[in-house]
Design an enzyme around this catalytic site. Structure first.
Site, PDB file in Angstrom:
ATOM      1  N   LYS A   1      -4.320  -6.855  10.549  1.00 36.75           N
ATOM      2  CA  LYS A   1      -2.997  -7.202   9.716  1.00 36.75           C
ATOM      3  C   LYS A   1      -2.246  -5.980  10.003  1.00 36.75           C
ATOM      4  O   LYS A   1      -2.137  -4.887   9.391  1.00 36.75           O
ATOM      5  CB  LYS A   1      -3.481  -7.490   8.480  1.00 36.75           C
ATOM      6  CG  LYS A   1      -2.307  -8.167   7.532  1.00 36.75           C
ATOM      7  CD  LYS A   1      -0.976  -7.804   7.467  1.00 36.75           C
ATOM      8  CE  LYS A   1      -0.618  -6.626   6.446  1.00 36.75           C
ATOM      9  NZ  LYS A   1       0.811  -6.113   6.439  1.00 36.75           N
TER      10      LYS A   1
ATOM     11  N   GLY B   1      -3.735   3.488   4.589  1.00 40.36           N
ATOM     12  CA  GLY B   1      -2.495   3.242   3.828  1.00 40.36           C
ATOM     13  C   GLY B   1      -2.556   4.330   2.724  1.00 40.36           C
ATOM     14  O   GLY B   1      -3.134   5.353   2.792  1.00 40.36           O
ATOM     15  N   SER B   2      -1.896   3.760   1.619  1.00 38.93           N
ATOM     16  CA  SER B   2      -1.388   4.621   0.612  1.00 38.93           C
ATOM     17  C   SER B   2      -2.801   4.446  -0.152  1.00 38.93           C
ATOM     18  O   SER B   2      -3.481   3.506  -0.340  1.00 38.93           O
ATOM     19  CB  SER B   2      -0.225   4.350  -0.127  1.00 38.93           C
ATOM     20  OG  SER B   2      -0.478   2.690  -0.645  1.00 38.93           O
ATOM     21  N   THR B   3      -2.837   5.747  -0.994  1.00 38.90           N
ATOM     22  CA  THR B   3      -3.973   5.825  -2.028  1.00 38.90           C
ATOM     23  C   THR B   3      -3.838   4.636  -3.130  1.00 38.90           C
ATOM     24  O   THR B   3      -4.886   4.271  -3.276  1.00 38.90           O
ATOM     25  CB  THR B   3      -4.027   7.248  -2.538  1.00 38.90           C
ATOM     26  OG1 THR B   3      -4.250   8.123  -1.586  1.00 38.90           O
ATOM     27  CG2 THR B   3      -5.112   7.380  -3.718  1.00 38.90           C
TER      28      THR B   3
ATOM     29  N   GLY C   1      -5.103   1.414  -1.520  1.00 37.44           N
ATOM     30  CA  GLY C   1      -6.401   1.754  -1.138  1.00 37.44           C
ATOM     31  C   GLY C   1      -7.317   1.444  -2.437  1.00 37.44           C
ATOM     32  O   GLY C   1      -8.284   0.900  -2.302  1.00 37.44           O
TER      33      GLY C   1
ATOM     34  N   GLU D   1      -9.038   5.243   4.805  1.00 37.11           N
ATOM     35  CA  GLU D   1      -8.288   6.385   5.015  1.00 37.11           C
ATOM     36  C   GLU D   1      -6.858   6.340   4.675  1.00 37.11           C
ATOM     37  O   GLU D   1      -5.973   5.599   4.774  1.00 37.11           O
ATOM     38  CB  GLU D   1      -7.913   6.132   6.695  1.00 37.11           C
ATOM     39  CG  GLU D   1      -9.217   6.345   7.677  1.00 37.11           C
ATOM     40  CD  GLU D   1      -9.882   7.418   7.736  1.00 37.11           C
ATOM     41  OE1 GLU D   1      -9.361   8.376   7.140  1.00 37.11           O
ATOM     42  OE2 GLU D   1     -10.733   7.509   8.419  1.00 37.11           O
TER      43      GLU D   1
ATOM     44  N   CYS E   1      -0.408  11.118   7.883  1.00 34.04           N
ATOM     45  CA  CYS E   1      -1.152  11.671   6.685  1.00 34.04           C
ATOM     46  C   CYS E   1      -1.899  12.995   6.818  1.00 34.04           C
ATOM     47  O   CYS E   1      -2.270  13.571   5.689  1.00 34.04           O
ATOM     48  CB  CYS E   1      -2.437  10.619   6.539  1.00 34.04           C
ATOM     49  SG  CYS E   1      -3.203  10.148   8.302  1.00 34.04           S
TER      50      CYS E   1
ATOM     51  N   GLU F   1       2.349  13.428  -2.041  1.00 28.63           N
ATOM     52  CA  GLU F   1       2.599  13.085  -0.793  1.00 28.63           C
ATOM     53  C   GLU F   1       4.034  12.620  -0.577  1.00 28.63           C
ATOM     54  O   GLU F   1       4.354  11.462  -0.999  1.00 28.63           O
ATOM     55  CB  GLU F   1       1.439  12.023  -0.145  1.00 28.63           C
ATOM     56  CG  GLU F   1       1.584  11.798   1.228  1.00 28.63           C
ATOM     57  CD  GLU F   1       0.836  10.927   1.850  1.00 28.63           C
ATOM     58  OE1 GLU F   1       0.612   9.754   1.288  1.00 28.63           O
ATOM     59  OE2 GLU F   1      -0.070  11.282   2.789  1.00 28.63           O
TER      60      GLU F   1
HETATM   61  P1  NAP Z   1       0.701   0.994   2.288  1.00 27.43           P
HETATM   62  O1  NAP Z   1       1.819   0.459   1.580  1.00 27.43           O
HETATM   63  O2  NAP Z   1      -0.554   1.323   1.529  1.00 27.43           O
HETATM   64  O3  NAP Z   1       0.229  -0.259   2.948  1.00 27.43           O
HETATM   65  C1  NAP Z   1      -0.770  -0.104   4.167  1.00 27.43           C
HETATM   66  C2  NAP Z   1      -1.103  -1.462   4.833  1.00 27.43           C
HETATM   67  O4  NAP Z   1      -1.576  -2.322   3.559  1.00 27.43           O
HETATM   68  C3  NAP Z   1       0.031  -2.401   5.235  1.00 27.43           C
HETATM   69  O5  NAP Z   1      -0.300  -3.074   6.239  1.00 27.43           O
HETATM   70  C4  NAP Z   1       0.381  -3.101   3.926  1.00 27.43           C
HETATM   71  O6  NAP Z   1       0.997  -4.401   4.174  1.00 27.43           O
HETATM   72  C5  NAP Z   1      -1.141  -3.495   3.519  1.00 27.43           C
HETATM   73  N1  NAP Z   1      -1.084  -3.986   1.992  1.00 27.43           N
HETATM   74  C6  NAP Z   1      -0.038  -3.740   1.203  1.00 27.43           C
HETATM   75  N2  NAP Z   1      -0.809  -4.484  -0.211  1.00 27.43           N
HETATM   76  C7  NAP Z   1      -1.588  -4.962   0.143  1.00 27.43           C
HETATM   77  C8  NAP Z   1      -2.716  -5.549  -0.588  1.00 27.43           C
HETATM   78  N3  NAP Z   1      -2.513  -5.951  -1.782  1.00 27.43           N
HETATM   79  N4  NAP Z   1      -3.957  -5.974   0.068  1.00 27.43           N
HETATM   80  C9  NAP Z   1      -4.258  -5.613   1.286  1.00 27.43           C
HETATM   81  N5  NAP Z   1      -3.066  -5.018   2.089  1.00 27.43           N
HETATM   82  C10 NAP Z   1      -1.866  -4.658   1.460  1.00 27.43           C
HETATM   83  O7  NAP Z   1       0.789   2.285   3.366  1.00 27.43           O
HETATM   84  P2  NAP Z   1       1.951   2.484   4.088  1.00 27.43           P
HETATM   85  O8  NAP Z   1       3.036   2.863   3.380  1.00 27.43           O
HETATM   86  O9  NAP Z   1       2.217   1.387   5.156  1.00 27.43           O
HETATM   87  O10 NAP Z   1       1.493   3.810   4.836  1.00 27.43           O
HETATM   88  C11 NAP Z   1       1.626   5.213   4.513  1.00 27.43           C
HETATM   89  C12 NAP Z   1       0.289   5.585   3.820  1.00 27.43           C
HETATM   90  O11 NAP Z   1      -0.670   5.523   4.474  1.00 27.43           O
HETATM   91  C13 NAP Z   1       0.398   7.155   3.376  1.00 27.43           C
HETATM   92  O12 NAP Z   1       0.048   7.374   2.018  1.00 27.43           O
HETATM   93  C14 NAP Z   1      -0.619   7.760   4.688  1.00 27.43           C
HETATM   94  O13 NAP Z   1      -1.001   9.130   3.851  1.00 27.43           O
HETATM   95  C15 NAP Z   1      -1.352   6.708   4.630  1.00 27.43           C
HETATM   96  N6  NAP Z   1      -2.058   6.929   5.931  1.00 27.43           N
HETATM   97  C16 NAP Z   1      -3.342   7.462   6.129  1.00 27.43           C
HETATM   98  C17 NAP Z   1      -3.980   7.778   7.207  1.00 27.43           C
HETATM   99  C18 NAP Z   1      -5.313   8.206   7.032  1.00 27.43           C
HETATM  100  O14 NAP Z   1      -5.846   8.102   8.385  1.00 27.43           O
HETATM  101  N7  NAP Z   1      -5.959   8.942   6.037  1.00 27.43           N
HETATM  102  C19 NAP Z   1      -3.363   7.337   8.520  1.00 27.43           C
HETATM  103  C20 NAP Z   1      -2.107   6.873   8.336  1.00 27.43           C
HETATM  104  C21 NAP Z   1      -1.421   6.672   7.176  1.00 27.43           C
HETATM  105  P3  NAP Z   1       2.601  -4.543   4.358  1.00 27.43           P
HETATM  106  O15 NAP Z   1       3.104  -3.868   5.455  1.00 27.43           O
HETATM  107  O16 NAP Z   1       3.024  -5.927   4.131  1.00 27.43           O
HETATM  108  O17 NAP Z   1       2.949  -3.466   2.864  1.00 27.43           O
END
Ligand code: NAP
Ligand code: MG
Length: 453
Positions: free
Chosen positions: A154, A207-209, A212, A229, A263, A356
């Site tokens: 996804k 994605g975001s904490t 997550g 992650e 991240c 962050e």
């Molecule tokens: P996000 O808002 O948490 O979204 C991540 C993914 O989760 C997207 O595909 C999102 O879909 C999906 N999602 C949203 N709600 C969901 C739910 N209820 N159930 C299942 N999946 C759902 O994160 P982001 O804003 O895209 O990315 C930024 C974050 O990612 C930052 O906090 C960053 O630090 C973190 N990150 C971490 C790493 C690591 O390796 N540790 C690497 C890269 C990024 P939608 O697109 O439809 O919202």
């Protein structure tokens, strides 16, 4: 199936229209994946390896097309996008060697033969964020397929284009239908269904904490396997005995790469007090020298942010009256641009210091000694990465053992190398990706005892 328009963040112009997958369509895809996985796990290891090598070759041949898609969809500078397409190819090629090396153990016991098998889990759901669509897809996809799982990815709603193309390339390379499917759409619909559906046996979420934690709660209902992650607020610790010129010249790239949407961004620079002034003098030209502009230009080092909403979020960390020490180039015209921004001095309670930001904003803070440097680095709920600049080997060892983070570099800012394990301490995640042990996260150990009489 409803569809939606994907925008180019550097121009705000539409790129294309993408179908949004519904919950029912997600369920149907999960059923297809379950059936495909039963055949995929039975494909002989050598044949699975050959198909993965063909997949890597197909990605290689399409490298420039994938890079250009990422430039248009994500606004990544083309040099970065080419590296990302190369990483996708290399990660698939690296794990293509795994099916033929997935050995278990023979354990000496009385009365028979005892062996372990590394069995695939079944269907794996990959939930990918928008910041690094190709690399993050590859980290889950390649080892999961190598271990005999089927994968449903996804992509983030904002950045689905490269993942969709990679799904086509897998089929063109000969991977059986249903072994790897890409379902663009909403996290609250497709992502949530992957979490809730009992036919999906593992989730890899990046994605975001905040999201997550919801995913973890959902997975708990079925004791579903989970790799997380999540976010970071990593420190770049600069000691006075270090090569200050190099530390200052490289510090902007450690936080402003991908416009800070990383991240692993070293978004808190901590500098030993006696070197603080000199470091700031050296940092200013380095920050002003970051080449911000048209992502299609091969010289560009930093592009726009991903969306208008995200730019507003980043800007909220720099309200009127913020202590901006200096800033880099502000690109004019359409696009979600935000300049590289350095905040100093900031208080330890400032949101910009604690949270962050996921944008090109960094704080610089002095520290008095080694103990305080480690204490400040660890004063965060996160623990993903970090850098340590010093010429003192003993100090490099002590500080790298003291900082609670999964990925540290000394006199460098490297963090993701696919040969080595990657992941976070504390609220930066759960489990590890990449490296030689990645297949452990996509297999169950089965122990079988066979009586000899
Ligand atoms: P996000 O808002 O948490 O979204 C991540 C993914 O989760 C997207 O595909 C999102 O879909 C999906 N999602 C949203 N709600 C969901 C739910 N209820 N159930 C299942 N999946 C759902 O994160 P982001 O804003 O895209 O990315 C930024 C974050 O990612 C930052 O906090 C960053 O630090 C973190 N990150 C971490 C790493 C690591 O390796 N540790 C690497 C890269 C990024 P939608 O697109 O439809 O919202
Ligand atoms: Mg989000």
């Amino acid at each position: 199936m409803s569809s939606y328009t994907v925008l180019n963040p550097a121009t705000e112009q539409p790129v294309t229209t993408v179908p949004g997958t519904s919950a029912e369509e997600t369920d149907a895809a999960i059923e297809r994946a379950r059936s495909a996985q039963r055949s995929w796990r039975a494909v002989a290891p050598g044949d699975r390896a050959r198909l993965l090598r063909a997949f890597a070759a197909a990605v290689d041949a399409a490298g420039e097309e994938l890079a250009q898609l990422e430039v248009a969809n994500s606004g990544h500078p083309v040099s970065a996008a080419r590296w990302e397409a190369g990483q996708l190819r290399d990660v698939i090629a690296y794990y293509a060697a795994a099916p033929e090396r997935l050995t278990g153990k023979q354990i000496p016991v009385a009365g028979g033969l005892d062996v372990t098998f590394n069995e695939p889990l079944g269907v794996v759901g990959l939930i990918v964020p928008w910041n690094f669509p190709m690399p993050i897809l590859s980290w889950g996809l390649a080892p999961a397929l190598a271990a005999g799982n089927a994968v449903i990815a996804k992509p983030a709603e904002l950045t689905p284009l490269t993942a969709i193309r990679v799904g086509q390339l897998a089929l063109e390379a000969g991977l059986p239908e249903g072994v790897f499917q890409v379902l663009p759409g909403k996290g609250s619909v497709v992502g949530q269904r992957l979490v809730d559906h009992p036919g999906v046996r593992k989730i890899v979420f990046t994605g975001s904490t905040q999201v997550g934690k919801q995913v973890m709660t959902g997975c708990a209902q079925q004791v579903k396997r989970l790799t997380l992650e999540l976010g970071g607020k990593s420190a770049n610790i600069v000691f006075a005995d270090s090569d200050l010129e190099r530390a200052a010249a490289t510090a902007p790239y450690a936080v402003f790469d991908n416009a800070g949407q990383d991240c692993c961004a070293r978004s808190r620079i901590l500098v030993e007090k006696s070197a603080f002034e000199r470091f700031m003098e050296l940092l200013e030209p380095a920050v002003k020298g970051v080449r911000v502009g048209d992502p299609a230009s091969p010289d560009t080092e930093m592009g726009p942010l991903i969306s208008a909403g995200h730019r507003a979020h980043v800007a909220s960390y720099v309200p009127e009256g913020s202590p901006v020490a200096f800033a880099g180039h502000q690109q004019a015209g359409p696009g979600y641009w935000y300049p590289p921004t350095v905040l100093a001095p900031v208080s330890f309670t400032d949101r910009a210091y604690r949270e962050e930001i996921f944008g090109p904003v960094v704080t610089v803070t002095p520290f008095s000694d080694e103990a305080q440097a480690v204490e400040l680095a660890n004063d965060t709920p996160y623990g993903l990465s970090g850098s340590i600049w010093t010429r003192d080997l003993g100090r490099a060892i002590r500080v790298s053992r003291g900082v609670e983070a999964g990925n540290l570099s000394v006199n460098s800012h490297s963090s993701v190398r696919y040969w080595t394990p990657f992941g976070g301490f504390k609220q930066s995640g759960l489990g590890r990706e990449l490296g030689p042990d990645a297949l452990d996260a996509f297999t169950e150990v089965k122990n079988v005892f066979m009586a000899s009489d």
